[in-house]
Design an enzyme around this catalytic site. Structure first.
Site, PDB file in Angstrom:
ATOM      1  N   SER A   1       7.860   6.726   2.189  1.00 21.31           N
ATOM      2  CA  SER A   1       6.960   7.846   1.944  1.00 21.31           C
ATOM      3  C   SER A   1       7.604   9.197   2.273  1.00 21.31           C
ATOM      4  O   SER A   1       8.487   9.292   3.132  1.00 21.31           O
ATOM      5  CB  SER A   1       5.698   7.681   2.800  1.00 21.31           C
ATOM      6  OG  SER A   1       4.881   8.827   2.774  1.00 21.31           O
TER       7      SER A   1
ATOM      8  N   ARG B   1     -11.995   9.971   6.788  1.00 24.20           N
ATOM      9  CA  ARG B   1     -11.615   8.788   7.547  1.00 24.20           C
ATOM     10  C   ARG B   1     -12.222   8.846   8.945  1.00 24.20           C
ATOM     11  O   ARG B   1     -11.691   9.487   9.853  1.00 24.20           O
ATOM     12  CB  ARG B   1     -10.090   8.663   7.603  1.00 24.20           C
ATOM     13  CG  ARG B   1      -9.460   8.647   6.212  1.00 24.20           C
ATOM     14  CD  ARG B   1      -7.950   8.507   6.273  1.00 24.20           C
ATOM     15  NE  ARG B   1      -7.352   8.704   4.956  1.00 24.20           N
ATOM     16  CZ  ARG B   1      -6.060   8.619   4.702  1.00 24.20           C
ATOM     17  NH1 ARG B   1      -5.204   8.333   5.689  1.00 24.20           N
ATOM     18  NH2 ARG B   1      -5.584   8.806   3.480  1.00 24.20           N
TER      19      ARG B   1
ATOM     20  N   HIS C   1      -5.407   3.802  -3.017  1.00 20.03           N
ATOM     21  CA  HIS C   1      -4.912   4.226  -1.706  1.00 20.03           C
ATOM     22  C   HIS C   1      -5.479   3.349  -0.599  1.00 20.03           C
ATOM     23  O   HIS C   1      -5.746   3.796   0.521  1.00 20.03           O
ATOM     24  CB  HIS C   1      -5.258   5.698  -1.449  1.00 20.03           C
ATOM     25  CG  HIS C   1      -4.138   6.490  -0.849  1.00 20.03           C
ATOM     26  ND1 HIS C   1      -3.152   7.076  -1.595  1.00 20.03           N
ATOM     27  CD2 HIS C   1      -3.832   6.794   0.448  1.00 20.03           C
ATOM     28  CE1 HIS C   1      -2.303   7.708  -0.808  1.00 20.03           C
ATOM     29  NE2 HIS C   1      -2.691   7.547   0.439  1.00 20.03           N
TER      30      HIS C   1
ATOM     31  N   TYR D   1       4.668  12.810  -2.151  1.00 20.49           N
ATOM     32  CA  TYR D   1       3.540  13.723  -2.027  1.00 20.49           C
ATOM     33  C   TYR D   1       4.054  15.075  -2.506  1.00 20.49           C
ATOM     34  O   TYR D   1       4.822  15.740  -1.807  1.00 20.49           O
ATOM     35  CB  TYR D   1       3.045  13.813  -0.586  1.00 20.49           C
ATOM     36  CG  TYR D   1       2.190  12.651  -0.156  1.00 20.49           C
ATOM     37  CD1 TYR D   1       0.846  12.593  -0.506  1.00 20.49           C
ATOM     38  CD2 TYR D   1       2.722  11.605   0.597  1.00 20.49           C
ATOM     39  CE1 TYR D   1       0.053  11.511  -0.112  1.00 20.49           C
ATOM     40  CE2 TYR D   1       1.946  10.537   1.003  1.00 20.49           C
ATOM     41  CZ  TYR D   1       0.609  10.500   0.636  1.00 20.49           C
ATOM     42  OH  TYR D   1      -0.168   9.432   1.024  1.00 20.49           O
TER      43      TYR D   1
ATOM     44  N   ASP E   1      -1.558  -2.457  -6.092  1.00 21.86           N
ATOM     45  CA  ASP E   1      -1.802  -2.766  -4.686  1.00 21.86           C
ATOM     46  C   ASP E   1      -3.243  -2.448  -4.332  1.00 21.86           C
ATOM     47  O   ASP E   1      -4.027  -2.034  -5.172  1.00 21.86           O
ATOM     48  CB  ASP E   1      -0.789  -2.083  -3.752  1.00 21.86           C
ATOM     49  CG  ASP E   1      -1.043  -0.603  -3.487  1.00 21.86           C
ATOM     50  OD1 ASP E   1      -2.148  -0.087  -3.764  1.00 21.86           O
ATOM     51  OD2 ASP E   1      -0.117   0.058  -2.977  1.00 21.86           O
ATOM     52  N   SER E   2      -3.563  -2.653  -3.075  1.00 18.49           N
ATOM     53  CA  SER E   2      -4.868  -2.429  -2.425  1.00 18.49           C
ATOM     54  C   SER E   2      -5.617  -3.741  -2.243  1.00 18.49           C
ATOM     55  O   SER E   2      -6.051  -4.377  -3.212  1.00 18.49           O
ATOM     56  CB  SER E   2      -5.734  -1.422  -3.181  1.00 18.49           C
ATOM     57  OG  SER E   2      -5.125  -0.142  -3.187  1.00 18.49           O
ATOM     58  N   GLY E   3      -5.725  -4.148  -0.988  1.00 23.20           N
ATOM     59  CA  GLY E   3      -6.520  -5.318  -0.632  1.00 23.20           C
ATOM     60  C   GLY E   3      -5.782  -6.640  -0.627  1.00 23.20           C
ATOM     61  O   GLY E   3      -6.391  -7.679  -0.350  1.00 23.20           O
TER      62      GLY E   3
ATOM     63  N   GLN F   1       7.917   7.277  -2.518  1.00 21.04           N
ATOM     64  CA  GLN F   1       6.587   7.815  -2.793  1.00 21.04           C
ATOM     65  C   GLN F   1       6.589   9.317  -2.537  1.00 21.04           C
ATOM     66  O   GLN F   1       6.868   9.767  -1.424  1.00 21.04           O
ATOM     67  CB  GLN F   1       5.531   7.155  -1.908  1.00 21.04           C
ATOM     68  CG  GLN F   1       4.125   7.720  -2.117  1.00 21.04           C
ATOM     69  CD  GLN F   1       3.242   7.554  -0.896  1.00 21.04           C
ATOM     70  OE1 GLN F   1       3.719   7.519   0.229  1.00 21.04           O
ATOM     71  NE2 GLN F   1       1.935   7.473  -1.113  1.00 21.04           N
TER      72      GLN F   1
ATOM     73  N   LYS G   1       1.098   7.161  -9.479  1.00 25.19           N
ATOM     74  CA  LYS G   1       0.471   6.293  -8.467  1.00 25.19           C
ATOM     75  C   LYS G   1      -0.935   6.779  -8.137  1.00 25.19           C
ATOM     76  O   LYS G   1      -1.110   7.895  -7.639  1.00 25.19           O
ATOM     77  CB  LYS G   1       1.324   6.279  -7.193  1.00 25.19           C
ATOM     78  CG  LYS G   1       0.772   5.424  -6.068  1.00 25.19           C
ATOM     79  CD  LYS G   1       1.688   5.485  -4.852  1.00 25.19           C
ATOM     80  CE  LYS G   1       1.196   4.575  -3.745  1.00 25.19           C
ATOM     81  NZ  LYS G   1      -0.055   5.078  -3.133  1.00 25.19           N
TER      82      LYS G   1
ATOM     83  N   ILE H   1       3.718   3.601   3.000  1.00 21.49           N
ATOM     84  CA  ILE H   1       2.751   4.069   3.990  1.00 21.49           C
ATOM     85  C   ILE H   1       3.471   5.073   4.885  1.00 21.49           C
ATOM     86  O   ILE H   1       4.648   4.895   5.197  1.00 21.49           O
ATOM     87  CB  ILE H   1       2.188   2.917   4.847  1.00 21.49           C
ATOM     88  CG1 ILE H   1       1.478   1.870   3.964  1.00 21.49           C
ATOM     89  CG2 ILE H   1       1.211   3.444   5.902  1.00 21.49           C
ATOM     90  CD1 ILE H   1       0.945   0.681   4.736  1.00 21.49           C
TER      91      ILE H   1
ATOM     92  N   THR I   1       2.226  10.286  -6.072  1.00 21.05           N
ATOM     93  CA  THR I   1       0.856  10.077  -5.616  1.00 21.05           C
ATOM     94  C   THR I   1      -0.065  11.149  -6.178  1.00 21.05           C
ATOM     95  O   THR I   1       0.137  12.339  -5.921  1.00 21.05           O
ATOM     96  CB  THR I   1       0.793  10.079  -4.078  1.00 21.05           C
ATOM     97  OG1 THR I   1       1.494   8.939  -3.585  1.00 21.05           O
ATOM     98  CG2 THR I   1      -0.642  10.032  -3.582  1.00 21.05           C
TER      99      THR I   1
END
Length: 409
Positions: free
Chosen positions: A122, A181, A265, A146, A296-298, A144, A241, A94, A172
């Site tokens: 990240s 968002r 994400h 970008y 991942d996620s949740g 990670q 990812k 993150i 990513t």
């Protein structure tokens, strides 16, 4: 105590967290974080349907208990990409941990190392990869990426992470632009703490920019040839990812990806997309053990970790909860989050006769779908609750150059 960066309040805690479950931390974190920074973490895109259902959808799958297994004392130790880990729980990458703690990713790495967990930092991290590595020299870590439009920037990153002992790259591919968002827009959030790679490359701090502005500096198109180029330039294993369907898993493996990272994400990009746990079985079937799978996620419960492993994952990442833990307890808070998941996971292992993480991958899982919700986002005016004002979460009025979206008393 609270530290400040240009008036932006940062936790400096380093203490274990007393909790019953991870969900408690989300509300408690408001007491020590400015509003804009908090909602940067605690939100998804648009109506946040996917964000919520990433967790809700774990109920589509049920763990089938087993009896007469003649087993006790389950063990969480596992191996991944040649790294020996004490838990299958991973710290997912993150951006900007400095919004939660003054020591940012350095503190998170310390907490992950203390728990024996894989840590991922990240491109948009506050602390340098050198400082992160120095905090726990022997700890396992991934990076990670970008991908930048500027390949000189990319090469600088590859050289730095390789020198710092990172073991691989998570490329990513699901965040070419920022999702819509609403929480960030409502609080006018912008990154309040400098981002190291931007500082060292351009002298630009990456401070005061919105999430959308940061993403604009990254590549808006990524194809199979980029995976091959990154592998060649970095000399490191590359996981793709952002895979949420079998077709993309085939495509990633076809261009030489060393692993598949199943994630949407955290529901921060495409809203109304499927929950990752619902898509994991078809991806696992397509991969068929040819390369490792990260999920991942949740994830909020040890049972979620269990289900993801049983449905095809090799490592399971946790995201938002560890940032709440970082704000509330620093390195030891991060460790507390991982240990809470471990405690719950060990109970599920005992009650299903799973002695090892490998055994979980062969556990019996039932599958019954349930109707999901269609609520508005938590920051919609019809649902938003008053944000608490405390001595620890306020901007200092004499520092007018700070950008955070914090509330003022």
């Amino acid at each position: 105590m609270t530290a400040y960066y240009n008036g932006f309040p940062q936790s400096d805690k380093d203490e274990k967290i007393d909790m019953i479950n991870l969900d408690e931390l989300e509300e408690r974190a408001k007491e020590v974080m400015p509003e804009g920074a908090y909602y940067y973490i605690a939100s998804g895109s648009e109506n946040e349907w996917t964000w919520r259902n990433n967790t809700t959808a774990f109920n589509h799958f049920q763990i089938v208990p087993r009896a007469l297994t003649n087993m006790d004392n389950p063990q969480l130790d596992t191996e991944f990409m040649g790294m020996k880990l004490k838990t299958p729980v991973m710290i997912s990458p993150i951006a900007c941990h400095g919004i939660a703690h003054k020591d940012a990713e350095v503190a998170t790495q310390k907490g992950a190392a203390a728990a024996g967990a894989l840590f991922a930092s990240s491109t948009y991290g506050n602390k340098s990869v050198e400082d992160i590595a120095a905090a726990a020299p022997d700890a396992p870590r991934f990076f990670q990426l970008y991908l930048s439009k500027d390949w000189k920037f990319n090469q600088m990153v590859f050289d730095a992470i390789k020198q710092a002992g990172y073991k691989g790259i998570f490329l990513t591919v699901d965040a070419l632009v920022s999702g819509f968002r609403e929480a960030n827009l409502r609080t006018q959030f912008a990154f309040p703490v400098p981002l190291d790679f931007f500082t060292r490359y351009q002298g630009a701090k990456g401070e005061g920019q919105t999430v959308a502005e940061m993403y604009a500096s990254s590549a808006q198109k990524i194809g199979p040839e980029d995976v091959r180029r990154i592998k060649e330039m970095s000399g490191l294993p590359v996981f793709v990812k952002g895979v949420v369907c079998a077709e993309d898993a085939y495509l990633a493996m076809g261009c030489g990806a060393d692993g598949i990272y199943v994630t949407n994400h955290g529901g921060r990009e495409v809203d109304s997309g499927p929950a990752t746990i619902d898509m994991l079985p078809e991806i696992a079937q397509a991969v068929n053990h040819r390369v490792p799978i990260i999920f991942d996620s949740g994830v909020r419960r040890g049972s979620h970790v269990f289900k993801a492993l049983a449905l095809g994952a090799d490592i399971v990442g946790v995201g938002r909860p560890y940032l709440y833990g970082l704000a509330l307890g620093g390195p030891k808070g991060v460790q507390s989050v991982i240990e809470q998941l471990n405690t719950e996971l060990l109970i599920d292992m005992q009650l299903t006769g799973c002695k090892t993480v490998e055994d979980i991958k062969h556990a019996k899982i039932a599958h019954i779908n349930y109707t999901a919700d269609n609520l508005k986002s938590n920051t919609d005016p019809s649902r938003i609750k008053p944000y608490p004002v405390t001595a620890e979460n306020q901007m200092k009025d004499d520092d007018s150059d700070a950008v955070s979206g914090a509330s003022h008393s």
